[in-house]
Design a protein around this motif. Structure first.
Motif, PDB file in Angstrom:
ATOM      1  N   ALA A  86       0.828  -1.214   0.000  1.00 33.04           N
ATOM      2  CA  ALA A  86       0.000   0.000   0.000  1.00 33.04           C
ATOM      3  C   ALA A  86       0.860   1.261   0.000  1.00 33.04           C
ATOM      4  O   ALA A  86       0.429   2.326  -0.449  1.00 33.04           O
ATOM      5  CB  ALA A  86      -0.948   0.004   1.200  1.00 33.04           C
ATOM      6  N   ASP A  87       2.090   1.151   0.501  1.00 37.48           N
ATOM      7  CA  ASP A  87       2.982   2.316   0.506  1.00 37.48           C
ATOM      8  C   ASP A  87       3.255   2.804  -0.914  1.00 37.48           C
ATOM      9  O   ASP A  87       3.474   3.995  -1.140  1.00 37.48           O
ATOM     10  CB  ASP A  87       4.307   1.973   1.195  1.00 37.48           C
ATOM     11  CG  ASP A  87       4.114   1.751   2.688  1.00 37.48           C
ATOM     12  OD1 ASP A  87       3.203   2.373   3.270  1.00 37.48           O
ATOM     13  OD2 ASP A  87       4.859   0.946   3.267  1.00 37.48           O
TER      14      ASP A  87
ATOM     15  N   ALA B  78      -8.676   0.183  -1.339  1.00 38.04           N
ATOM     16  CA  ALA B  78      -9.764   0.729  -0.518  1.00 38.04           C
ATOM     17  C   ALA B  78     -11.089   0.039  -0.826  1.00 38.04           C
ATOM     18  O   ALA B  78     -11.971  -0.062   0.026  1.00 38.04           O
ATOM     19  CB  ALA B  78      -9.880   2.237  -0.746  1.00 38.04           C
ATOM     20  N   GLN B  79     -11.235  -0.455  -2.047  1.00 36.09           N
ATOM     21  CA  GLN B  79     -12.473  -1.145  -2.419  1.00 36.09           C
ATOM     22  C   GLN B  79     -12.330  -2.660  -2.313  1.00 36.09           C
ATOM     23  O   GLN B  79     -13.212  -3.408  -2.730  1.00 36.09           O
ATOM     24  CB  GLN B  79     -12.865  -0.766  -3.854  1.00 36.09           C
ATOM     25  CG  GLN B  79     -13.225   0.705  -3.984  1.00 36.09           C
ATOM     26  CD  GLN B  79     -13.488   1.131  -5.424  1.00 36.09           C
ATOM     27  OE1 GLN B  79     -13.144   0.415  -6.366  1.00 36.09           O
ATOM     28  NE2 GLN B  79     -14.101   2.300  -5.588  1.00 36.09           N
ATOM     29  N   GLY B  80     -11.198  -3.112  -1.788  1.00 34.78           N
ATOM     30  CA  GLY B  80     -10.939  -4.543  -1.689  1.00 34.78           C
ATOM     31  C   GLY B  80     -11.431  -5.134  -0.382  1.00 34.78           C
ATOM     32  O   GLY B  80     -12.420  -4.663   0.199  1.00 34.78           O
TER      33      GLY B  80
ATOM     34  N   MET C  52      -4.809  -1.921   5.124  1.00 37.76           N
ATOM     35  CA  MET C  52      -3.459  -1.615   4.621  1.00 37.76           C
ATOM     36  C   MET C  52      -3.398  -0.208   4.036  1.00 37.76           C
ATOM     37  O   MET C  52      -2.450   0.539   4.264  1.00 37.76           O
ATOM     38  CB  MET C  52      -3.085  -2.601   3.501  1.00 37.76           C
ATOM     39  CG  MET C  52      -2.259  -3.774   3.922  1.00 37.76           C
ATOM     40  SD  MET C  52      -2.052  -4.920   2.525  1.00 37.76           S
ATOM     41  CE  MET C  52      -0.965  -4.002   1.455  1.00 37.76           C
ATOM     42  N   ALA C  53      -4.434   0.118   3.240  1.00 36.63           N
ATOM     43  CA  ALA C  53      -4.463   1.437   2.606  1.00 36.63           C
ATOM     44  C   ALA C  53      -4.520   2.531   3.674  1.00 36.63           C
ATOM     45  O   ALA C  53      -3.805   3.543   3.595  1.00 36.63           O
ATOM     46  CB  ALA C  53      -5.659   1.540   1.659  1.00 36.63           C
ATOM     47  N   GLN C  54      -5.362   2.324   4.689  1.00 39.73           N
ATOM     48  CA  GLN C  54      -5.496   3.314   5.762  1.00 39.73           C
ATOM     49  C   GLN C  54      -4.176   3.462   6.531  1.00 39.73           C
ATOM     50  O   GLN C  54      -3.740   4.572   6.842  1.00 39.73           O
ATOM     51  CB  GLN C  54      -6.639   2.918   6.721  1.00 39.73           C
ATOM     52  CG  GLN C  54      -6.856   3.907   7.867  1.00 39.73           C
ATOM     53  CD  GLN C  54      -7.289   5.292   7.371  1.00 39.73           C
ATOM     54  OE1 GLN C  54      -8.268   5.414   6.639  1.00 39.73           O
ATOM     55  NE2 GLN C  54      -6.552   6.324   7.751  1.00 39.73           N
ATOM     56  N   ASP C  55      -3.543   2.325   6.781  1.00 44.42           N
ATOM     57  CA  ASP C  55      -2.272   2.351   7.500  1.00 44.42           C
ATOM     58  C   ASP C  55      -1.213   3.144   6.715  1.00 44.42           C
ATOM     59  O   ASP C  55      -0.455   3.922   7.286  1.00 44.42           O
ATOM     60  CB  ASP C  55      -1.800   0.903   7.740  1.00 44.42           C
ATOM     61  CG  ASP C  55      -0.339   0.836   8.134  1.00 44.42           C
ATOM     62  OD1 ASP C  55      -0.003   1.340   9.222  1.00 44.42           O
ATOM     63  OD2 ASP C  55       0.482   0.324   7.333  1.00 44.42           O
TER      64      ASP C  55
ATOM     65  N   PHE D 253     -13.143  10.244  -1.099  1.00 40.36           N
ATOM     66  CA  PHE D 253     -13.630   9.354  -2.161  1.00 40.36           C
ATOM     67  C   PHE D 253     -13.165   7.919  -1.926  1.00 40.36           C
ATOM     68  O   PHE D 253     -13.889   6.962  -2.185  1.00 40.36           O
ATOM     69  CB  PHE D 253     -13.152   9.847  -3.528  1.00 40.36           C
ATOM     70  CG  PHE D 253     -13.739   9.074  -4.676  1.00 40.36           C
ATOM     71  CD1 PHE D 253     -14.952   9.445  -5.247  1.00 40.36           C
ATOM     72  CD2 PHE D 253     -13.096   7.941  -5.172  1.00 40.36           C
ATOM     73  CE1 PHE D 253     -15.512   8.724  -6.285  1.00 40.36           C
ATOM     74  CE2 PHE D 253     -13.648   7.207  -6.225  1.00 40.36           C
ATOM     75  CZ  PHE D 253     -14.862   7.599  -6.783  1.00 40.36           C
ATOM     76  N   LEU D 254     -11.949   7.785  -1.408  1.00 42.93           N
ATOM     77  CA  LEU D 254     -11.413   6.455  -1.124  1.00 42.93           C
ATOM     78  C   LEU D 254     -12.090   5.831   0.096  1.00 42.93           C
ATOM     79  O   LEU D 254     -11.960   4.631   0.343  1.00 42.93           O
ATOM     80  CB  LEU D 254      -9.898   6.531  -0.857  1.00 42.93           C
ATOM     81  CG  LEU D 254      -8.984   6.898  -2.032  1.00 42.93           C
ATOM     82  CD1 LEU D 254      -7.558   7.121  -1.542  1.00 42.93           C
ATOM     83  CD2 LEU D 254      -9.002   5.805  -3.085  1.00 42.93           C
TER      84      LEU D 254
END
Ligand SMILES: [Fe+2]
Ligand SMILES: [Fe+2]
Lengths: 96, 337
Positions: free
Chosen positions: B141-142, B195-197, B204-207, B260-261
């Motif tokens: 995600a980084d 984010a949609q997964g 992971m995306a948020q982290d 949006f995410l």
């Protein structure tokens, strides 16, 4: 640490598409002209920017001195007779 | 930004040395400023004040170093990209950054410094580069967060640099900006997929957003009150907008993208000011920023070591290229003789 003083600077010129002239895009160091062309392809034409490359040793370029700008280019400024609009043609005359 | 080290007040740099200015010099300086004010471009062989030249060499070379060192955190994931599509995108992006480094080193060289000098400064640890590249990239995600936020912040800063008064730098920036937009888009698309997964992917995306948000804001450099050289660089039209102005623009553009995410910006004080139309945000931890600039970030040592290793490991290639070129010249001579 070996340095690259043996890698001269090349100025790179690209022809963007058939029929246009080459245009300066930047420079790079290379061991010789062939390597300069290879590397220019990789750095300056990654997105179809060109159809032909010139690599010119920077040391081979002779350039005018910017401090001579006035003496070199000002003389052209007062020669309006070099431009088509200087000449008076009656409006009735066509295709000229 | 990529050259935030210039703004730190502890740095010596652009201040003109306190010596007497001759009448002739004053005239040249006046003429120079007139040209800059008239939005004329300054070219390599034109007269320019020493301070202008020094500032540009430092700024452009720091920018170049940032592009090169910036390849490392992302290069970390090329072999582990989850799909071929993501892999070719990342590979192309990292290759672009290498190209950006080259355009910028070339622009710096037009000011009379040599490439070897500049690379020597990076490898010895003397030169600075953007603080952002001293953070690690522990998860996939980084890569999304870097493209979206880091390249996003870079674009915000670099678009005005296309109008910089120094011709070669401005032209390099035009090329760079043209290439940058795909960097940000591929990053955002990657974030969107996560984010949609699954719940874990979203986590992971948020982290990644949590870890990259504040460092991205720091990319714009110290706040205007703390920034040392802003006014002179503005007068020289090397800089067009202040650090805080650009940072605000970035926040305003990015917050809706995070919404949006469906991700949350890690700032409890973030809120839209309905009157100004701008987002207000919390205080930045400048201690962290200053520590990184001093060399004490999580990856400073690792980054420089990686560059040194690349330089040393590449020594035989550089030597072979010179030997091969010499051999080719010999052969051509023999043929002609
Ligand atoms: Fe870049
Ligand atoms: Fe980029």
């Amino acid at each position: 640490m070996m340095d690259r003083k043996d890698w001269p600077l090349f100025e790179i010129f690209i022809r963007p598409k058939n029929g246009l002239s080459h245009k300066h895009v930047g420079s790079l160091h290379a061991a010789d002209a062939r390597m300069a062309l290879d590397n220019a392809r990789d750095v300056y034409t990654r997105r179809g920017e060109g159809v032909s490359i010139w690599a010119v040793p920077a040391a081979s370029i002779a350039a005018s001195d910017p401090t001579d700008k006035a003496s070199l280019f000002d003389p052209a400024d007062d020669k309006v007779y070099r431009h088509p609009t200087f000449y008076d043609i009656p409006a009735d005359v066509k295709n000229i | 930004m990529y050259t935030q080290g210039l703004d730190a007040k502890t740095e010596q740099g652009a201040q003109p040395s306190p010596r007497l200015v001759t009448e002739q010099e004053a005239a040249l300086q006046g003429r120079f400023q007139e040209r800059v004010d008239a939005e004329e471009k300054i070219e390599p062989r034109d007269w320019m004040p020493d301070g202008y030249r020094r500032t540009l060499v430092r700024q452009i070379s720091q920018h170049a170093h940032s592009e090169i060192v910036g390849m490392l955190p992302e290069g970390n994931w090329i072999t582990r990209a989850p799909t071929l599509r993501r892999k070719v995108a990342l590979l192309a992006k990292v290759q672009d950054e290498g190209g950006h480094g080259l355009y910028l080193y070339s622009a710096a060289e037009t000011l009379g410094v040599s490439r070897d000098e500049l690379i020597g400064q990076l490898l010895s640890g003397k030169a600075k580069y953007s603080s952002i590249f001293n953070y690690p990239t522990p998860t996939w995600a980084d890569i999304g967060a870097i493209g979206w936020l880091v390249d996003g912040a870079a674009i915000m800063n670099q678009v005005p640099l296309c109008r910089c008064s120094y011709g070669p730098y401005a032209r390099a920036m035009v090329r760079i900006c043209r290439e940058e937009s795909f960097h940000q888009r591929q990053g955002y698309e990657l974030m969107l997929a996560l984010a949609q997964g699954t719940a874990e992917q979203k986590r992971m995306a948020q982290d990644a957003l949590n870890r990259w948000w504040w460092p991205s804001l720091m990319m714009f450099g110290p706040s205007d009150e703390q920034s040392a050289h802003s006014s002179q660089n503005m007068a020289w039209k090397i800089k067009r907008f202040s650090n805080d102005e650009l940072r605000q623009r970035f926040v305003d553009a990015t917050v809706p993208q995070a919404e949006f995410l469906g991700l949350t910006i890690p700032d409890p004080e973030l809120r839209l000011n309905a009157e100004t139309g701008h987002y207000e945000f919390g205080a930045i931890d400048w201690t962290e920023f200053n520590e990184i600039l001093k060399g004490n970030g999580p990856c400073n040592r690792e980054r420089i070591e990686a560059r040194r290793k690349a330089w040393d490991d590449g020594a035989w290639v550089r030597e072979a290229a010179v030997a091969h070129a010499a051999k080719r010249r010999q052969r051509a001579l023999k043929k002609a003789g």
